[in-house]
Design a protein around this motif. Structure first.
Motif, PDB file in Angstrom:
ATOM      1  N   TYR A 170       0.843  -1.208   0.000  1.00 48.27           N
ATOM      2  CA  TYR A 170       0.000   0.000   0.000  1.00 48.27           C
ATOM      3  C   TYR A 170       0.869   1.247   0.000  1.00 48.27           C
ATOM      4  CZ  TYR A 170      -3.146   3.733   1.323  1.00 48.27           C
ATOM      5  OH  TYR A 170      -3.842   4.911   1.334  1.00 48.27           O
ATOM      6  N   SER A 171       0.542   2.188  -0.876  1.00 45.60           N
ATOM      7  CA  SER A 171       1.178   3.505  -0.893  1.00 45.60           C
ATOM      8  C   SER A 171       0.083   4.563  -0.956  1.00 45.60           C
ATOM      9  CB  SER A 171       2.119   3.653  -2.097  1.00 45.60           C
ATOM     10  OG  SER A 171       3.213   2.765  -2.008  1.00 45.60           O
ATOM     11  N   GLY A 172       0.225   5.577  -0.149  1.00 44.56           N
ATOM     12  CA  GLY A 172      -0.764   6.645  -0.080  1.00 44.56           C
ATOM     13  C   GLY A 172      -0.864   7.141   1.347  1.00 44.56           C
ATOM     14  N   GLU A 230       0.993  19.991  -2.064  1.00 42.51           N
ATOM     15  CA  GLU A 230       1.838  19.660  -3.218  1.00 42.51           C
ATOM     16  C   GLU A 230       2.590  18.346  -2.982  1.00 42.51           C
ATOM     17  OE1 GLU A 230       1.023  24.022  -3.422  1.00 42.51           O
ATOM     18  OE2 GLU A 230       1.507  22.586  -1.830  1.00 42.51           O
ATOM     19  N   ALA A 231       3.068  18.132  -1.750  1.00 42.20           N
ATOM     20  CA  ALA A 231       3.740  16.869  -1.422  1.00 42.20           C
ATOM     21  C   ALA A 231       2.762  15.706  -1.498  1.00 42.20           C
ATOM     22  CB  ALA A 231       4.363  16.957  -0.032  1.00 42.20           C
ATOM     23  N   LEU A 232       1.540  15.935  -1.070  1.00 40.74           N
ATOM     24  CA  LEU A 232       0.485  14.919  -1.165  1.00 40.74           C
ATOM     25  C   LEU A 232       0.285  14.480  -2.615  1.00 40.74           C
ATOM     26  CD1 LEU A 232      -2.116  13.486   0.132  1.00 40.74           C
ATOM     27  CD2 LEU A 232      -3.319  15.574  -0.540  1.00 40.74           C
ATOM     28  N   VAL A 233       0.171  15.440  -3.523  1.00 38.87           N
ATOM     29  CA  VAL A 233      -0.018  15.123  -4.938  1.00 38.87           C
ATOM     30  C   VAL A 233       1.166  14.333  -5.476  1.00 38.87           C
ATOM     31  CG1 VAL A 233      -0.249  16.110  -7.251  1.00 38.87           C
ATOM     32  CG2 VAL A 233      -1.539  17.093  -5.336  1.00 38.87           C
ATOM     33  N   GLU A 234       2.373  14.719  -5.096  1.00 43.79           N
ATOM     34  CA  GLU A 234       3.574  14.036  -5.566  1.00 43.79           C
ATOM     35  C   GLU A 234       3.611  12.579  -5.084  1.00 43.79           C
ATOM     36  OE1 GLU A 234       7.357  13.860  -7.576  1.00 43.79           O
ATOM     37  OE2 GLU A 234       5.615  15.205  -7.685  1.00 43.79           O
ATOM     38  N   LEU A 235       3.148  12.333  -3.864  1.00 45.32           N
ATOM     39  CA  LEU A 235       3.115  10.971  -3.345  1.00 45.32           C
ATOM     40  C   LEU A 235       2.240  10.081  -4.220  1.00 45.32           C
ATOM     41  CD1 LEU A 235       3.690   8.843  -1.106  1.00 45.32           C
ATOM     42  CD2 LEU A 235       1.668   9.747   0.091  1.00 45.32           C
ATOM     43  N   TYR A 236       1.059  10.564  -4.584  1.00 45.05           N
ATOM     44  CA  TYR A 236       0.137   9.757  -5.379  1.00 45.05           C
ATOM     45  C   TYR A 236       0.538   9.730  -6.854  1.00 45.05           C
ATOM     46  CZ  TYR A 236      -3.123   9.094  -1.534  1.00 45.05           C
ATOM     47  OH  TYR A 236      -3.700   8.708  -0.347  1.00 45.05           O
ATOM     48  N   SER A 259       3.780  10.088  -8.177  1.00 46.62           N
ATOM     49  CA  SER A 259       5.060   9.487  -8.540  1.00 46.62           C
ATOM     50  C   SER A 259       5.664   8.596  -7.467  1.00 46.62           C
ATOM     51  CB  SER A 259       6.070  10.592  -8.878  1.00 46.62           C
ATOM     52  OG  SER A 259       6.324  11.402  -7.731  1.00 46.62           O
ATOM     53  N   GLY A 260       4.967   8.411  -6.335  1.00 48.28           N
ATOM     54  CA  GLY A 260       5.502   7.549  -5.286  1.00 48.28           C
ATOM     55  C   GLY A 260       6.680   8.148  -4.550  1.00 48.28           C
ATOM     56  N   ARG A 261       6.751   9.468  -4.481  1.00 51.03           N
ATOM     57  CA  ARG A 261       7.803  10.147  -3.722  1.00 51.03           C
ATOM     58  C   ARG A 261       7.162  11.067  -2.687  1.00 51.03           C
ATOM     59  NH1 ARG A 261       9.972  10.825  -9.003  1.00 51.03           N
ATOM     60  NH2 ARG A 261       9.191  12.970  -9.017  1.00 51.03           N
ATOM     61  N   TRP A 262       7.807  11.153  -1.530  1.00 49.38           N
ATOM     62  CA  TRP A 262       7.349  12.084  -0.502  1.00 49.38           C
ATOM     63  C   TRP A 262       8.443  13.103  -0.259  1.00 49.38           C
ATOM     64  CZ3 TRP A 262       3.013  13.616   1.602  1.00 49.38           C
ATOM     65  CH2 TRP A 262       3.064  14.413   2.754  1.00 49.38           C
ATOM     66  N   GLN A 263       8.174  14.343  -0.624  1.00 51.13           N
ATOM     67  CA  GLN A 263       9.135  15.419  -0.457  1.00 51.13           C
ATOM     68  C   GLN A 263       8.414  16.610   0.168  1.00 51.13           C
ATOM     69  OE1 GLN A 263      12.040  15.823  -3.862  1.00 51.13           O
ATOM     70  NE2 GLN A 263      10.488  14.595  -4.909  1.00 51.13           N
ATOM     71  N   PHE A 264       8.624  16.784   1.465  1.00 45.77           N
ATOM     72  CA  PHE A 264       7.948  17.866   2.186  1.00 45.77           C
ATOM     73  C   PHE A 264       8.902  18.440   3.220  1.00 45.77           C
ATOM     74  CE2 PHE A 264       4.986  19.028   5.807  1.00 45.77           C
ATOM     75  CZ  PHE A 264       4.653  20.264   5.266  1.00 45.77           C
ATOM     76  N   ALA A 265       9.151  19.718   3.126  1.00 51.64           N
ATOM     77  CA  ALA A 265       9.986  20.420   4.104  1.00 51.64           C
ATOM     78  C   ALA A 265       9.144  20.709   5.338  1.00 51.64           C
ATOM     79  CB  ALA A 265      10.524  21.714   3.501  1.00 51.64           C
ATOM     80  N   ASP A 266       9.361  19.919   6.381  1.00 48.35           N
ATOM     81  CA  ASP A 266       8.476  19.936   7.545  1.00 48.35           C
ATOM     82  C   ASP A 266       9.108  20.632   8.743  1.00 48.35           C
ATOM     83  OD1 ASP A 266       6.060  19.344   8.758  1.00 48.35           O
ATOM     84  OD2 ASP A 266       6.717  17.388   9.486  1.00 48.35           O
ATOM     85  N   GLY A 267      10.120  21.459   8.500  1.00 49.36           N
ATOM     86  CA  GLY A 267      10.835  22.069   9.605  1.00 49.36           C
ATOM     87  C   GLY A 267      10.121  23.234  10.271  1.00 49.36           C
TER      88      GLY A 267
END
Length: 307
Positions: free
Chosen positions: A166-168, A200-206, A208-216
């Motif tokens: 599962y991915s999502g 935007e990170a949410l959309v990228e996860l679904y 392309s299967g990547r999670w890229q979010f600057a959460d600092g």
């Protein structure tokens, strides 16, 4: 719009974010059930209890002791529909309901955790805790900036054991660290409080299967509902008042959470009250002030005051 959103009051979070046409991001459990048949078993709360070794069973099987917490085995509409504490065998017999289950009455913080999952691995998560009120209602939710290492480790282990392939996004509700519900989606009530770039990170996860979010840049956020009495038909507050509330300091969003043209009884609402709105803010005092302002649109005797 990148997200399959059934509630128009939440379009505001997603409608301006670019998304490939083939990407589908669900926010509602019935859609998740259809989109992910292999993993739809997570909506079986009796099975969720079994994965954690809890003493639980369907109605008709007698609990060994009381009290117990009773609820539907599957409830895709949420809002605590059909749930109650049962304190005796006689009460259990009186409230027998096919399709319902019982489990222990749990103690501890009621936490909602959103997780970004890639092939059974949690890549990101964020917690929100609710302050319970009465009859299935919450006074408010706090979206916490601080992590919860012990809970996050427990959820990561559960996901690794049960969610391979599962991915999502996933959302878990826990009480005292015990999973009471799992969802193949995120909590779209407060995603604006996760920070700039999260959608935007949410959309990228679904996509392309990547999670890229600057959460600092995490900061605490607050999601505060406005409840009114059941048995009335409500109209939306005037547009000018809504605009005034949205413009108040530290308010990040306003959701009017009901359909004017839909009978009140056809809305999924907790037993205690009819939810008129949700206000998100970066200050609890600011959220309370905005709720008081919004409540001016309705007769005072109908509002369930929470301050």
């Amino acid at each position: 719009m990148p997200v399959l959103e059934r509630d128009p009051w939440r379009f505001q979070y997603f409608e301006h974010v670019p998304c490939p046409e083939h990407v589908i991001i669900p926010t509602d459990d019935p859609d998740c059930w259809l989109l992910y048949p292999r993993h739809a078993w997570v909506y079986d709360k009796l099975r969720i209890a079994g994965t954690q070794g809890l003493d639980a069973g369907p109605h008709g099987v007698a609990p060994r002791s009381f009290p117990v917490f009773s609820k539907p085995i599957v409830n895709l509409r949420g809002m605590g529909i059909g749930s109650r504490v049962i304190i005796s065998a006689a009460e259990m017999d009186h409230h027998y309901q096919p399709g319902h289950m019982w489990m222990p009455v749990l103690a501890g913080d009621h936490v909602s955790t959103d997780c970004a999952v890639l092939d059974g691995r949690i890549l990101w998560c964020r917690q929100a805790t609710g302050v319970p009120w009465t009859e299935g209602m919450f006074r408010h939710w706090t979206v916490h900036a601080r992590p919860a290492p012990e809970l996050e480790e427990r959820l990561a282990g559960w996901v690794a054991r049960h969610m391979q392939g599962y991915s999502g996004m996933m959302n878990f509700e826990t009480i005292g660290g015990v999973i009471i519900e799992a969802h193949l989606r995120f909590a779209d009530q407060w995603c604006d409080l996760y920070g700039e770039g999260w959608v935007e990170a949410l959309v990228e996860l679904y996509a392309s299967g990547r999670w890229q979010f600057a959460d600092g840049g995490r900061r605490d956020g607050y999601s505060v509902p406005l409840f009114a009495r059941h048995g009335q038909r409500y109209t939306h507050p005037p547009a000018a008042l809504q605009a005034e509330v949205r413009a108040m300091a530290q308010v990040t969003s306003l959701q009017i959470t009901f359909h004017e043209g839909k009978p009140p009884e056809d809305h999924a609402m907790p037993p205690g009250g009819f939810r008129l709105a949700v206000i998100n803010a970066t200050s609890l005092n600011a959220a309370h002030a905005a709720r008081r302002k919004l409540a001016e649109a309705y007769p005072a005797g109908l509002i369930l005051h929470q301050d």
